[in-house]
Write a protein that holds these residues in place. Structure first.
Motif, PDB file in Angstrom:
ATOM      1  N   LEU A 221      34.563  21.689 -11.088  1.00 22.84           N
ATOM      2  CA  LEU A 221      33.548  21.965 -12.104  1.00 22.84           C
ATOM      3  C   LEU A 221      32.458  20.896 -12.127  1.00 22.84           C
ATOM      4  O   LEU A 221      31.309  21.180 -12.464  1.00 22.84           O
ATOM      5  CB  LEU A 221      34.213  22.081 -13.477  1.00 22.84           C
ATOM      6  CG  LEU A 221      35.190  23.260 -13.640  1.00 22.84           C
ATOM      7  CD1 LEU A 221      35.829  23.231 -15.017  1.00 22.84           C
ATOM      8  CD2 LEU A 221      34.489  24.593 -13.401  1.00 22.84           C
ATOM      9  N   ALA A 222      32.815  19.675 -11.735  1.00 19.50           N
ATOM     10  CA  ALA A 222      31.834  18.585 -11.724  1.00 19.50           C
ATOM     11  C   ALA A 222      30.762  18.780 -10.660  1.00 19.50           C
ATOM     12  O   ALA A 222      29.706  18.130 -10.720  1.00 19.50           O
ATOM     13  CB  ALA A 222      32.538  17.245 -11.508  1.00 19.50           C
ATOM     14  N   LEU A 223      31.010  19.669  -9.695  1.00 15.92           N
ATOM     15  CA  LEU A 223      30.050  19.901  -8.606  1.00 15.92           C
ATOM     16  C   LEU A 223      29.038  20.990  -8.934  1.00 15.92           C
ATOM     17  O   LEU A 223      28.088  21.193  -8.178  1.00 15.92           O
ATOM     18  CB  LEU A 223      30.797  20.287  -7.326  1.00 15.92           C
ATOM     19  CG  LEU A 223      31.658  19.213  -6.676  1.00 15.92           C
ATOM     20  CD1 LEU A 223      32.395  19.793  -5.478  1.00 15.92           C
ATOM     21  CD2 LEU A 223      30.821  18.020  -6.246  1.00 15.92           C
ATOM     22  N   ARG A 224      29.212  21.693 -10.045  1.00 21.82           N
ATOM     23  CA  ARG A 224      28.298  22.775 -10.369  1.00 21.82           C
ATOM     24  C   ARG A 224      26.855  22.257 -10.497  1.00 21.82           C
ATOM     25  O   ARG A 224      26.610  21.234 -11.115  1.00 21.82           O
ATOM     26  CB  ARG A 224      28.718  23.449 -11.673  1.00 21.82           C
ATOM     27  CG  ARG A 224      29.986  24.288 -11.548  1.00 21.82           C
ATOM     28  CD  ARG A 224      30.400  24.875 -12.876  1.00 21.82           C
ATOM     29  NE  ARG A 224      30.690  23.834 -13.858  1.00 21.82           N
ATOM     30  CZ  ARG A 224      31.034  24.066 -15.125  1.00 21.82           C
ATOM     31  NH1 ARG A 224      31.116  25.309 -15.572  1.00 21.82           N
ATOM     32  NH2 ARG A 224      31.290  23.065 -15.938  1.00 21.82           N
ATOM     33  N   GLY A 225      25.939  23.001  -9.884  1.00 19.56           N
ATOM     34  CA  GLY A 225      24.532  22.642  -9.965  1.00 19.56           C
ATOM     35  C   GLY A 225      24.110  21.497  -9.065  1.00 19.56           C
ATOM     36  O   GLY A 225      22.969  21.036  -9.150  1.00 19.56           O
ATOM     37  N   LYS A 226      25.016  21.052  -8.178  1.00 23.35           N
ATOM     38  CA  LYS A 226      24.704  19.902  -7.325  1.00 23.35           C
ATOM     39  C   LYS A 226      24.662  20.236  -5.841  1.00 23.35           C
ATOM     40  O   LYS A 226      24.075  19.495  -5.052  1.00 23.35           O
ATOM     41  CB  LYS A 226      25.738  18.794  -7.548  1.00 23.35           C
ATOM     42  CG  LYS A 226      25.731  18.222  -8.959  1.00 23.35           C
ATOM     43  CD  LYS A 226      26.781  17.116  -9.119  1.00 23.35           C
ATOM     44  CE  LYS A 226      26.756  16.534 -10.530  1.00 23.35           C
ATOM     45  NZ  LYS A 226      27.793  15.488 -10.711  1.00 23.35           N
ATOM     46  N   VAL A 227      25.301  21.335  -5.459  1.00 27.76           N
ATOM     47  CA  VAL A 227      25.478  21.609  -4.034  1.00 27.76           C
ATOM     48  C   VAL A 227      24.176  22.007  -3.358  1.00 27.76           C
ATOM     49  O   VAL A 227      23.882  21.572  -2.237  1.00 27.76           O
ATOM     50  CB  VAL A 227      26.556  22.695  -3.835  1.00 27.76           C
ATOM     51  CG1 VAL A 227      26.685  23.065  -2.360  1.00 27.76           C
ATOM     52  CG2 VAL A 227      27.896  22.207  -4.382  1.00 27.76           C
ATOM     53  N   ALA A 228      23.361  22.821  -4.009  1.00 26.56           N
ATOM     54  CA  ALA A 228      22.133  23.314  -3.372  1.00 26.56           C
ATOM     55  C   ALA A 228      21.184  22.168  -3.035  1.00 26.56           C
ATOM     56  O   ALA A 228      20.621  22.126  -1.935  1.00 26.56           O
ATOM     57  CB  ALA A 228      21.443  24.323  -4.281  1.00 26.56           C
TER      58      ALA A 228
END
Length: 365
Positions: A221-228
């Motif tokens: 969940l901590a990775l949401r919004g960061k991968v792109a």
């Protein structure tokens, strides 16, 4: 006082483009006003033209004339599209001339139904270049496995290409290779050959967020919004590496220009994220960001003009490593998004043709 869009170019070396095109903007002067505010290019796709033609009566007179003259529905569609593209090319031509061919481009896509057919893509791209015949035209070819040989062939023939629907750094590397080998095979003036590689951004977060939420662990969940953003940063890292060294220097000596990465799909899909997330976090020299008009307006109002594209590359690599550790296969994400993108553009094209067929029947009653 300059606008934030002008500052992007003048201070950071990034070219802001408009990801939309419709006839009403051309006839009303709205497109020229966008250029005055700092827009330096235009991209279009089948979905954009579907919305433009279905939501407006601006095309009806020309379409009726085409149908009544005996033209087919599909050929009439291409006449409508190429007419808009030609007018937009004329509006952007001063930008092309002033930038010595770096900016001022307008992109039109081949029939998306050809995305898995190399030979047909080559034929369609040649036809569009020959029919429109303007130096600031980009023909868009999807960066599918089948599209790669078409991209190389078009570059070898000295034609300007916008490679679209890129989601993974690995496929992007293959696109760079197609561009470089195409340049090496080209016996024309390389200084007149131009290309961008359109790396889709927000859709990567949409798909990875869905998978991360399904996993549900705190690390996921901590990775949401960061991968792109991390994915795009690694693409830029690959761009910098590819367009340096002996191989590139030999081509540059012949006048070749780098194939710029273009950040596409930069409107924010998740309302929990900043509406300028995919602009603010991807600013850097030698890049393009093509934005829908709502995102351009948002950036003009409250965007931050600051170099960010190569900030914290170690963090971007760490994000990707953690993504794999929590169980998300980014290669599978990219395959899914490519398939969905091809299908969505094909569906838009088919739906628009069906709408035009219905409208044509009303003309002949």
């Amino acid at each position: 006082m300059s606008t934030r869009l002008q500052q992007l170019h003048d201070e950071q070396g990034q070219s802001p483009w408009l990801d939309n095109l419709k006839r009403g903007w051309i006839t009303s002067g709205e497109l020229e006003r966008w250029v005055e505010r700092g827009v330096r290019g235009i991209t279009s796709n089948p979905s954009i033209f579907q919305k433009a033609i279905e939501s407006s009566d601006a095309y009806d007179v020309q379409y009726r004339e085409l149908i009544e003259s005996g033209a087919s529905v599909e050929s009439s569609y291409w006449d409508l599209v190429t007419d808009d593209i030609r007018r937009a090319l004329a509006i952007l031509r001063p930008v092309y001339d002033a930038s010595d061919g770096v900016d001022g481009f307008v992109s039109v896509e081949v029939d998306p139904g050809l995305a898995r057919d190399t030979a047909a893509t080559i034929e369609a791209a040649r036809h569009l270049h020959t029919t429109i015949a303007q130096p600031n035209l980009y023909v868009k070819i999807p960066g599918t496995a089948e599209g790669l040989p078409a991209i190389r062939q078009m570059i070898a023939e000295g034609r300007n290409i916008n490679v679209t629907l890129l989601f993974s750094v690995d496929r992007y590397a293959e696109v760079i290779e197609a561009y470089l080998s195409g340049l090496e095979a080209c016996d024309g003036d390389l200084s007149r050959v131009s290309s961008v590689a359109s790396f889709f951004v927000s859709r990567v977060d949409t798909e990875t967020d869905r998978r991360l939420e399904a996993i549900g662990s705190p690390e996921a969940l901590a990775l949401r919004g960061k991968v792109a953003v991390a994915n795009a940063k690694l693409a830029y890292e690959r761009f910098v590496a590819a367009f340096s060294g002996p191989r590139w220097e030999a081509l540059a000596a012949r006048g070749a220009r780098p194939q710029r990465p273009l950040w596409a799909s930069t409107s924010t899909k998740n309302p929990a994220y900043s509406d300028v997330l995919y602009v603010d976090e991807l600013i850097g020299p030698g890049t393009v960001n093509t934005m829908p008009d709502q995102t351009l307006e948002a950036f003009l109002d409250h965007g931050t003009v600051r170099r960010t594209i190569d900030e914290d590359l170690a963090g971007a690599h760490a994000t990707m490593a953690t993504l794999a550790e929590v169980g998300v296969d980014l290669a599978d994400v990219a395959r899914t998004l490519e398939d969905e993108g091809v299908a969505a553009f094909s569906k838009s094209f088919e739906e628009l043709i069906a709408t035009l067929e219905g409208k044509a029947r009303t003309f002949t009653r």
